[in-house]
Scaffold this motif. Structure first.
Motif, PDB file in Angstrom:
ATOM      1  N   LEU A  99      39.434  61.703  43.991  1.00 29.12           N
ATOM      2  CA  LEU A  99      39.712  60.275  44.153  1.00 29.12           C
ATOM      3  C   LEU A  99      41.175  59.960  43.846  1.00 29.12           C
ATOM      4  CD1 LEU A  99      38.449  57.559  44.856  1.00 29.12           C
ATOM      5  CD2 LEU A  99      37.871  57.267  42.433  1.00 29.12           C
ATOM      6  N   LEU A 100      41.754  60.635  42.847  1.00 30.21           N
ATOM      7  CA  LEU A 100      43.168  60.429  42.523  1.00 30.21           C
ATOM      8  C   LEU A 100      44.055  60.796  43.713  1.00 30.21           C
ATOM      9  CD1 LEU A 100      45.539  59.873  40.562  1.00 30.21           C
ATOM     10  CD2 LEU A 100      45.306  62.246  39.780  1.00 30.21           C
ATOM     11  N   THR A 101      43.777  61.917  44.352  1.00 29.34           N
ATOM     12  CA  THR A 101      44.562  62.343  45.515  1.00 29.34           C
ATOM     13  C   THR A 101      44.476  61.313  46.635  1.00 29.34           C
ATOM     14  OG1 THR A 101      44.145  64.665  44.962  1.00 29.34           O
ATOM     15  CG2 THR A 101      44.882  64.182  47.199  1.00 29.34           C
ATOM     16  N   PHE A 102      43.269  60.780  46.861  1.00 27.82           N
ATOM     17  CA  PHE A 102      43.058  59.791  47.922  1.00 27.82           C
ATOM     18  C   PHE A 102      43.796  58.485  47.610  1.00 27.82           C
ATOM     19  CE2 PHE A 102      40.496  56.149  49.428  1.00 27.82           C
ATOM     20  CZ  PHE A 102      40.684  56.304  50.793  1.00 27.82           C
ATOM     21  N   LEU A 103      43.610  57.958  46.395  1.00 26.99           N
ATOM     22  CA  LEU A 103      44.204  56.669  46.040  1.00 26.99           C
ATOM     23  C   LEU A 103      45.726  56.751  45.923  1.00 26.99           C
ATOM     24  CD1 LEU A 103      41.659  55.346  43.365  1.00 26.99           C
ATOM     25  CD2 LEU A 103      41.883  54.634  45.750  1.00 26.99           C
ATOM     26  N   SER A 104      46.239  57.892  45.471  1.00 26.21           N
ATOM     27  CA  SER A 104      47.695  58.042  45.309  1.00 26.21           C
ATOM     28  C   SER A 104      48.425  57.901  46.632  1.00 26.21           C
ATOM     29  CB  SER A 104      48.030  59.405  44.683  1.00 26.21           C
ATOM     30  OG  SER A 104      47.568  59.480  43.362  1.00 26.21           O
ATOM     31  N   SER A 105      47.774  58.286  47.714  1.00 25.97           N
ATOM     32  CA  SER A 105      48.437  58.264  49.017  1.00 25.97           C
ATOM     33  C   SER A 105      48.163  56.994  49.812  1.00 25.97           C
ATOM     34  CB  SER A 105      48.006  59.481  49.840  1.00 25.97           C
ATOM     35  OG  SER A 105      46.599  59.484  50.024  1.00 25.97           O
ATOM     36  N   THR A 106      47.104  56.260  49.442  1.00 26.93           N
ATOM     37  CA  THR A 106      46.729  55.120  50.283  1.00 26.93           C
ATOM     38  C   THR A 106      46.565  53.791  49.544  1.00 26.93           C
ATOM     39  OG1 THR A 106      44.378  55.686  50.025  1.00 26.93           O
ATOM     40  CG2 THR A 106      45.529  56.629  51.926  1.00 26.93           C
ATOM     41  N   HIS A 107      46.280  53.812  48.248  1.00 28.06           N
ATOM     42  CA  HIS A 107      45.954  52.571  47.546  1.00 28.06           C
ATOM     43  C   HIS A 107      46.603  52.547  46.153  1.00 28.06           C
ATOM     44  CE1 HIS A 107      42.712  52.896  50.562  1.00 28.06           C
ATOM     45  NE2 HIS A 107      42.694  51.581  50.533  1.00 28.06           N
ATOM     46  N   GLN A 108      47.926  52.514  46.116  1.00 34.16           N
ATOM     47  CA  GLN A 108      48.642  52.548  44.838  1.00 34.16           C
ATOM     48  C   GLN A 108      48.314  51.343  43.963  1.00 34.16           C
ATOM     49  OE1 GLN A 108      50.862  54.409  43.059  1.00 34.16           O
ATOM     50  NE2 GLN A 108      50.622  56.171  44.406  1.00 34.16           N
TER      51      GLN A 108
ATOM     52  N   LEU B  80      45.589  49.462  43.889  1.00 31.46           N
ATOM     53  CA  LEU B  80      44.238  49.627  43.360  1.00 31.46           C
ATOM     54  C   LEU B  80      44.216  50.673  42.255  1.00 31.46           C
ATOM     55  CD1 LEU B  80      41.211  49.044  43.456  1.00 31.46           C
ATOM     56  CD2 LEU B  80      41.007  50.743  45.300  1.00 31.46           C
ATOM     57  N   LEU B  81      44.984  51.732  42.421  1.00 34.83           N
ATOM     58  CA  LEU B  81      45.052  52.790  41.412  1.00 34.83           C
ATOM     59  C   LEU B  81      45.609  52.247  40.099  1.00 34.83           C
ATOM     60  CD1 LEU B  81      44.645  55.851  40.913  1.00 34.83           C
ATOM     61  CD2 LEU B  81      47.017  56.182  41.620  1.00 34.83           C
ATOM     62  N   HIS B  82      46.664  51.425  40.181  1.00 34.41           N
ATOM     63  CA  HIS B  82      47.267  50.846  38.973  1.00 34.41           C
ATOM     64  C   HIS B  82      46.306  49.878  38.296  1.00 34.41           C
ATOM     65  CE1 HIS B  82      51.810  51.798  39.513  1.00 34.41           C
ATOM     66  NE2 HIS B  82      51.052  52.765  39.994  1.00 34.41           N
ATOM     67  N   PHE B  83      45.592  49.091  39.100  1.00 32.20           N
ATOM     68  CA  PHE B  83      44.629  48.150  38.515  1.00 32.20           C
ATOM     69  C   PHE B  83      43.498  48.912  37.824  1.00 32.20           C
ATOM     70  CE2 PHE B  83      40.923  45.402  38.448  1.00 32.20           C
ATOM     71  CZ  PHE B  83      41.456  44.204  37.987  1.00 32.20           C
ATOM     72  N   ALA B  84      43.004  49.968  38.474  1.00 35.51           N
ATOM     73  CA  ALA B  84      41.926  50.769  37.886  1.00 35.51           C
ATOM     74  C   ALA B  84      42.388  51.422  36.590  1.00 35.51           C
ATOM     75  CB  ALA B  84      41.464  51.831  38.881  1.00 35.51           C
ATOM     76  N   LEU B  85      43.638  51.870  36.542  1.00 42.64           N
ATOM     77  CA  LEU B  85      44.183  52.456  35.315  1.00 42.64           C
ATOM     78  C   LEU B  85      44.221  51.413  34.202  1.00 42.64           C
ATOM     79  CD1 LEU B  85      45.611  54.592  33.621  1.00 42.64           C
ATOM     80  CD2 LEU B  85      47.765  53.919  34.718  1.00 42.64           C
ATOM     81  N   GLY B  86      44.722  50.226  34.525  1.00 41.83           N
ATOM     82  CA  GLY B  86      44.774  49.159  33.528  1.00 41.83           C
ATOM     83  C   GLY B  86      43.389  48.808  33.004  1.00 41.83           C
ATOM     84  N   LEU B  87      42.414  48.746  33.906  1.00 40.84           N
ATOM     85  CA  LEU B  87      41.043  48.424  33.513  1.00 40.84           C
ATOM     86  C   LEU B  87      40.470  49.520  32.615  1.00 40.84           C
ATOM     87  CD1 LEU B  87      38.571  46.590  33.794  1.00 40.84           C
ATOM     88  CD2 LEU B  87      37.932  47.891  35.842  1.00 40.84           C
TER      89      LEU B  87
END
Length: 249
Positions: A91-100, A102-109
């Protein structure tokens, strides 16, 4: 390599290492949150460095204290961690390339919720949880470890509910993080993520990890366990909320 970035990164690693050595958790959450909030390096890069320095922290912290390790429960957790790691890394590989964003929000959460869990003080159970419960916590922990190198929150909550001595809880957590980081490092190695910059950053941080792990064991802070948890709680809640607000707006 930006030497200013490396210096700031090393300072964050040092502070987080000390906190983890004293409490048994929080290194990944503090480093990942602070580095991302300051926009020093990408999340995927930070997660690999965290895995590598956690190896050194774990080996140094549990040296001479392995008799306190509950190998049965640690083994059950690791059964769940391995598939969780694989899923989180995908999931990290997928989000890193397409949904930065969302990735930052998920990290904060994840950091925000992790901070909340630190402050929960559930009554200890009369009997230890069953093996499937430890496996389930391992699965959730592995997923967060694969995604953000944040294996702590599910395990911290579970272990602090067990009728174990505090030393056993701390050593079990450190031992699990050590094993989890070992598996994660092997996985990212096969993905080709152990780049020269990652290895250089990690090598430069290792002396700080060893020094502040030793300092945490020899010179714990003049604070009660409750106040240490409150300090970590305030720091993580602030970092998590900041990351979520930045991603949202």
């Amino acid at each position: 390599m930006d030497y200013t970035t490396l210096l700031i990164f090393s300072g964050i690693i040092a502070a987080a290492t000390y906190v983890q050595t004293v409490t048994g958790f929080a290194l990944g959450m503090i480093v990942m949150g602070a580095v991302t909030m300051l926009n020093l390096v990408p999340i995927a890069f930070t997660s690999v460095v965290i895995s590598l320095v956690t190896l050194v922290n774990g080996l140094t912290a549990i040296k001479g204290e392995r008799q306190a390790l509950d190998r049965r429960r640690v083994g059950a957790v690791m059964i769940g961690i391995v598939p969780g790691l694989a899923l989180g890394l995908y999931l990290l590989t997928f989000l890193s390339s397409t949904h930065q964003t969302l990735l930052h929000f998920a990290l904060g959460l994840a950091i925000f919720v992790g901070g909340m869990l630190i402050m929960l003080r559930p009554e200890p159970l009369e009997q230890p949880s069953s093996q499937p419960v430890f496996m389930g916590a391992g699965l959730a922990s592995g997923f967060l470890a694969g995604l953000f190198s944040l294996a702590g929150p599910p395990l911290v909550y579970l272990f602090y509910r067990q009728p174990f001595e505090l030393k056993t809880i701390r050593i079990c957590l450190l031992g699990i993080f050590l094993a989890c980081s070992s598996v994660r490092t092997i996985m990212v190695g096969f993905q080709g993520q152990l780049t020269a910059d990652v290895l250089i950053f990690s090598a430069c941080c290792i002396p700080m990890v060893m020094l502040f792990t030793w300092g945490g064991k020899r010179f714990p802070p003049p604070l009660s366990s409750t106040n240490m948890r409150r300090l970590a709680f305030a720091l993580l809640i602030g970092i998590g909320a900041s990351l979520m607000l930045r991603a949202a707006f």
